[in-house]
Write a protein that holds these residues in place. Structure first.
Motif, mmCIF file in Angstrom:
data_model
loop_
_atom_site.group_PDB
_atom_site.id
_atom_site.type_symbol
_atom_site.label_atom_id
_atom_site.label_comp_id
_atom_site.label_asym_id
_atom_site.label_seq_id
_atom_site.Cartn_x
_atom_site.Cartn_y
_atom_site.Cartn_z
ATOM 1 N N PHE A 161 24.376 -21.564 -22.662
ATOM 2 C CA PHE A 161 24.315 -20.256 -22.012
ATOM 3 C C PHE A 161 25.252 -19.237 -22.671
ATOM 4 N N ALA A 162 26.463 -19.657 -23.008
ATOM 5 C CA ALA A 162 27.420 -18.736 -23.627
ATOM 6 C C ALA A 162 28.427 -19.518 -24.452
ATOM 7 N N LEU A 163 28.765 -18.960 -25.603
ATOM 8 C CA LEU A 163 29.810 -19.512 -26.464
ATOM 9 C C LEU A 163 31.037 -18.620 -26.308
ATOM 10 N N GLU A 164 32.180 -19.233 -26.049
ATOM 11 C CA GLU A 164 33.392 -18.458 -25.763
ATOM 12 C C GLU A 164 34.542 -18.878 -26.661
ATOM 13 N N ARG A 165 35.276 -17.876 -27.128
ATOM 14 C CA ARG A 165 36.542 -18.100 -27.825
ATOM 15 C C ARG A 165 37.580 -17.234 -27.137
ATOM 16 N N ARG A 166 38.759 -17.804 -26.844
ATOM 17 C CA ARG A 166 39.735 -17.076 -26.029
ATOM 18 C C ARG A 166 41.160 -17.380 -26.473
ATOM 19 N N LEU A 167 41.993 -16.330 -26.446
ATOM 20 C CA LEU A 167 43.432 -16.453 -26.645
ATOM 21 C C LEU A 167 44.113 -16.086 -25.337
ATOM 22 N N ILE A 168 45.123 -16.861 -24.936
ATOM 23 C CA ILE A 168 45.848 -16.610 -23.689
ATOM 24 C C ILE A 168 47.338 -16.529 -24.020
ATOM 25 N N GLY A 169 47.970 -15.425 -23.650
ATOM 26 C CA GLY A 169 49.374 -15.221 -23.973
ATOM 27 C C GLY A 169 50.302 -15.987 -23.046
ATOM 28 N N LEU A 170 51.259 -16.696 -23.624
ATOM 29 C CA LEU A 170 52.222 -17.444 -22.822
ATOM 30 C C LEU A 170 53.234 -16.537 -22.145
ATOM 31 N N ALA A 171 53.466 -15.342 -22.692
ATOM 32 C CA ALA A 171 54.453 -14.447 -22.091
ATOM 33 C C ALA A 171 54.039 -14.051 -20.676
ATOM 34 N N ALA A 172 52.752 -13.778 -20.478
ATOM 35 C CA ALA A 172 52.259 -13.367 -19.163
ATOM 36 C C ALA A 172 51.901 -14.552 -18.286
ATOM 37 N N THR A 173 51.499 -15.667 -18.905
ATOM 38 C CA THR A 173 51.044 -16.841 -18.145
ATOM 39 C C THR A 173 51.683 -18.110 -18.719
ATOM 40 N N PRO A 174 52.995 -18.310 -18.523
ATOM 41 C CA PRO A 174 53.668 -19.465 -19.113
ATOM 42 C C PRO A 174 53.103 -20.801 -18.645
#
Length: 233
Positions: free
Chosen positions: A130-143
């Motif tokens: 259905f969908a291909l996803e690539r994601r970066l998540i910042g540790l500064a905001a969400t440790p």
């Protein structure tokens, strides 16, 4: 010819709408339909072209035609939960993590802080890509993301529950499927896709930078708004 091509189209549409032919099911080939209805190839081709234009089937070179998946609609200004949207349509949601890692940010990612979790995944609806996803998540905001490997839970759903955002930016583009995207989404290389790029922040800290790619006929984005009213004077 016109009456017969409409009859062929109506017969196929009835099988699709009744549920006899489910999304992803193979539609008979042009040769098979020619033999069934005793008509010219042009008549069959016109019927299939009309069905494709209405979003009922997908026509692929050399691979034949298949029943299209119903499009999922999402508001442009929302942050949609793909799993919830698929399940709301009575379809079974599936998730597969493809890649995962913790690394330092690149220069163009500096707004996410010093480190990011990188995760790529595939979302499925009734077993179909259905969908291909690539994601970066910042540790500064969400440790707390450092302790989550996303083997079972999708990153988008996890963030919606644990990392409220205050600002968001969307970019929407029509793109052609490259080789990897085509392979993951069961498309032909070059087939039309919709790509949603999203960045979110919480009080100025970068939360996530995500790219979600959908088959062109499986997803659309909807905006509802009213014209601006002049201020009272």
């Amino acid at each position: 010819m016109s009456a017969l091509h409409r009859r062929i189209g109506a017969d196929i549409e009835q099988r699709i709408r009744s549920g006899e032919w489910q999304p992803g099911a193979r539609v008979p080939t042009e040769a098979e339909l020619q033999a069934q209805y005793g008509c010219a190839r042009m008549t069959v081709s016109k019927a299939l072209t009309d069905l494709s234009a209405r979003g009922l089937i997908l026509r692929r070179r050399r691979a034949g035609s298949v029943v299209a998946r119903p499009p999922v609609h999402s508001a442009v200004l929302d942050i949609p939960d793909i799993a919830a949207e698929i399940e709301a349509r009575g379809m079974v949601y599936g998730y597969e993590r493809l890649d995962y890692g913790l690394r330092a940010t690149e220069p163009d990612e500096a707004w996410l802080g010093l480190q990011v979790v990188m995760v790529s995944c595939l979302h499925r609806a009734d077993g179909a890509p259905f969908a291909l996803e690539r994601r970066l998540i910042g540790l500064a905001a969400t440790p707390e993301v450092e302790a989550e490997t996303f083997e079972v839970v999708s990153p988008g759903g996890w963030l919606l529950r644990r990392a409220p955002w205050t600002d968001a930016e969307h970019r929407i583009a029509a793109v052609a499927a490259d080789r990897e995207t085509a392979l993951r989404l069961d498309l032909s290389p070059g087939e039309a896709c919709l790509r949603l790029e999203r960045r979110t922040w919480i009080d100025g800290l970068g939360v996530t930078w995500a790219w979600q790619t959908f088959p062109g006929q499986a997803y659309d984005l909807v905006a509802r708004f009213s014209p601006a009213r002049p201020e009272a004077r």
